[in-house]
Design an enzyme around this catalytic site. Structure first.
Site, mmCIF file in Angstrom:
data_model
loop_
_atom_site.group_PDB
_atom_site.id
_atom_site.type_symbol
_atom_site.label_atom_id
_atom_site.label_comp_id
_atom_site.label_asym_id
_atom_site.label_seq_id
_atom_site.Cartn_x
_atom_site.Cartn_y
_atom_site.Cartn_z
ATOM 1 N N ASP A 143 -15.834 12.208 26.597
ATOM 2 C CA ASP A 143 -17.264 12.033 26.349
ATOM 3 C C ASP A 143 -17.699 10.590 26.588
ATOM 4 O O ASP A 143 -17.187 9.656 25.969
ATOM 5 C CB ASP A 143 -17.603 12.437 24.910
ATOM 6 N N LYS A 146 -5.920 11.031 18.186
ATOM 7 C CA LYS A 146 -5.718 10.873 19.625
ATOM 8 C C LYS A 146 -4.460 10.055 19.906
ATOM 9 O O LYS A 146 -3.679 10.373 20.811
ATOM 10 C CB LYS A 146 -6.931 10.190 20.258
ATOM 11 N N ASP A 159 -14.687 4.795 25.944
ATOM 12 C CA ASP A 159 -15.949 4.092 25.707
ATOM 13 C C ASP A 159 -16.132 3.696 24.253
ATOM 14 O O ASP A 159 -17.015 2.920 23.928
ATOM 15 C CB ASP A 159 -17.125 5.004 26.084
ATOM 16 N N ASN A 168 -13.784 4.021 18.297
ATOM 17 C CA ASN A 168 -12.956 4.980 17.565
ATOM 18 C C ASN A 168 -11.611 5.212 18.254
ATOM 19 O O ASN A 168 -10.658 5.686 17.623
ATOM 20 C CB ASN A 168 -13.692 6.323 17.443
ATOM 21 N N THR A 222 -9.385 14.231 24.194
ATOM 22 C CA THR A 222 -10.741 14.408 23.705
ATOM 23 C C THR A 222 -10.806 15.235 22.428
ATOM 24 O O THR A 222 -9.927 16.058 22.168
ATOM 25 C CB THR A 222 -11.604 15.095 24.791
ATOM 26 N N ALA A 223 -11.878 15.011 21.675
ATOM 27 C CA ALA A 223 -12.125 15.822 20.486
ATOM 28 C C ALA A 223 -12.711 17.180 20.851
ATOM 29 O O ALA A 223 -12.816 18.064 19.997
ATOM 30 C CB ALA A 223 -13.068 15.092 19.536
ATOM 31 N N ASP A 277 -10.308 9.299 27.750
ATOM 32 C CA ASP A 277 -11.286 9.932 26.873
ATOM 33 C C ASP A 277 -12.284 10.668 27.760
ATOM 34 O O ASP A 277 -12.474 10.314 28.933
ATOM 35 C CB ASP A 277 -11.970 8.847 26.030
#
Length: 323
Positions: free
Chosen positions: A78, A228, A251, A254, A183-184, A76
């Site tokens: 962020d 994801k 982290d 979600n 990542t989004a 991930d």
């Protein structure tokens, strides 16, 4: 889609969008991986000449196993690899270049402040940020935003990479494994970051473009939560990976669907829900937000890293109050 028949129409639609977003992200990642691989080789050669820098780098963890070509690592972005949200840093750079007005910058700043203090993804903030970004880039050429993204990385992102997480990614690379960001954030932004860090590639949210121009719409949905996991599953199938031998790092609670796919899940700078979930399942934990070592399960924590930016003390205090 026949296997989804037992779901209600609304849940069936949401699941289909997650699958579409995941498959689109995997396809975009594979298209860019060859170029990134070539650039990574050049970066590796330059790294060999920078021996003086190696002394200050955090030590590598014992895992992963060297030479396991059926394994890969998925990170991930962020608050796992980078402090804060890449999309907000990107928005700040676009404001500097007069892509939008001060009122919109204030909204980006508030969302980023929340993210840094709370350390969690607020769905409403993320939705607002996504919609703002899409409206801002609509009508602009993909190549233009890629060029600007390179500049924004140097201005706002390079100094926000967590050294501890960077060392974990490097350990996988040194073991001969591929390393992907998941990542989004827009796939273009994620690809820039992956290349700058010498990673294999990136899975990110795919914004629709026609003839190289953004339409202001997405392909599927943001690469978030279940999407994801779908992206990782699709990429693993295309790359011939064994997910039970792969690692994933995040982290956020979600990302539990993604973390649950692999045989080696890591909670990095975890929010309270993920920390609890990880402890219950004896997942490995790392926390680079403070000088203390992370609570650990099973194996020693990697070298602790001091707080890297202002606001971390407030973040820790807020987390303690929320638990």
């Amino acid at each position: 889609m026949a296997a989804l028949g037992w779901l209600t129409p609304r849940r069936r639609s949401a699941t289909a969008r997650s699958v579409l977003a995941g498959e689109a992200a995997a396809e975009a990642a594979r298209k860019s991986s060859q170029e990134l691989a070539e650039l990574a080789e050049l970066a590796a050669r330059a790294s060999e000449q920078a021996g003086s820098d190696e002394a200050s780098a955090p030590p590598e963890p014992e895992f992963p196993v060297v030479g396991d070509d059926l394994a890969a690592a998925f990170f991930d972005l962020d608050n796992t690899v980078m402090q804060g949200a890449a999309l907000f840093h990107f928005g700040r750079g676009l404001y500097k270049r007069q892509f939008f007005q001060r009122r919109e910058l204030a909204r980006f700043a508030w969302q980023q402040a929340w993210f840094r203090l709370a350390g969690v993804e607020d769905p409403e903030h993320m939705q607002d940020a996504r919609d703002s970004a899409l409206s801002i880039v609509k009508g602009h050429r993909v190549s233009e935003l890629m060029s600007i993204g390179e500049e924004i990385y140097d201005e706002y992102m390079a100094d926000r990479i967590w050294p501890g997480t960077r060392a974990l990614a490097q350990a996988h690379l040194d073991a001969g494994q591929k390393v992907w960001l998941v990542t989004a954030a827009p796939v273009e932004t994620a690809t820039i970051i992956a290349r700058r860090l010498g990673l294999t590639g990136a899975l990110g949210t795919v914004a629709e473009s026609v003839d190289g121009v953004y339409t202001g719409r997405l392909v599927g949905e943001p690469l978030h939560g279940p999407a994801k996991a779908e992206a990782v599953r699709a990429l693993a199938a295309a790359e011939g990976l064994d997910l039970s031998r792969c690692a994933a790092y995040s982290d956020s609670h979600n990302d539990i669907p993604m973390l649950s796919l692999v045989g080696h899940p890591y909670a990095i700078n975890p929010d309270a829900k993920l920390r609890k979930h990880a402890r219950e399942r004896e997942w490995r934990l790392r926390d680079y937000r403070t000088g203390r070592k992370a609570a650990k399960v099973g194996i020693p924590a990697a070298a602790g890293v001091g707080a890297l930016a202002g606001g971390t003390a407030a973040a820790v205090a807020l987390h303690r109050r929320r638990r």
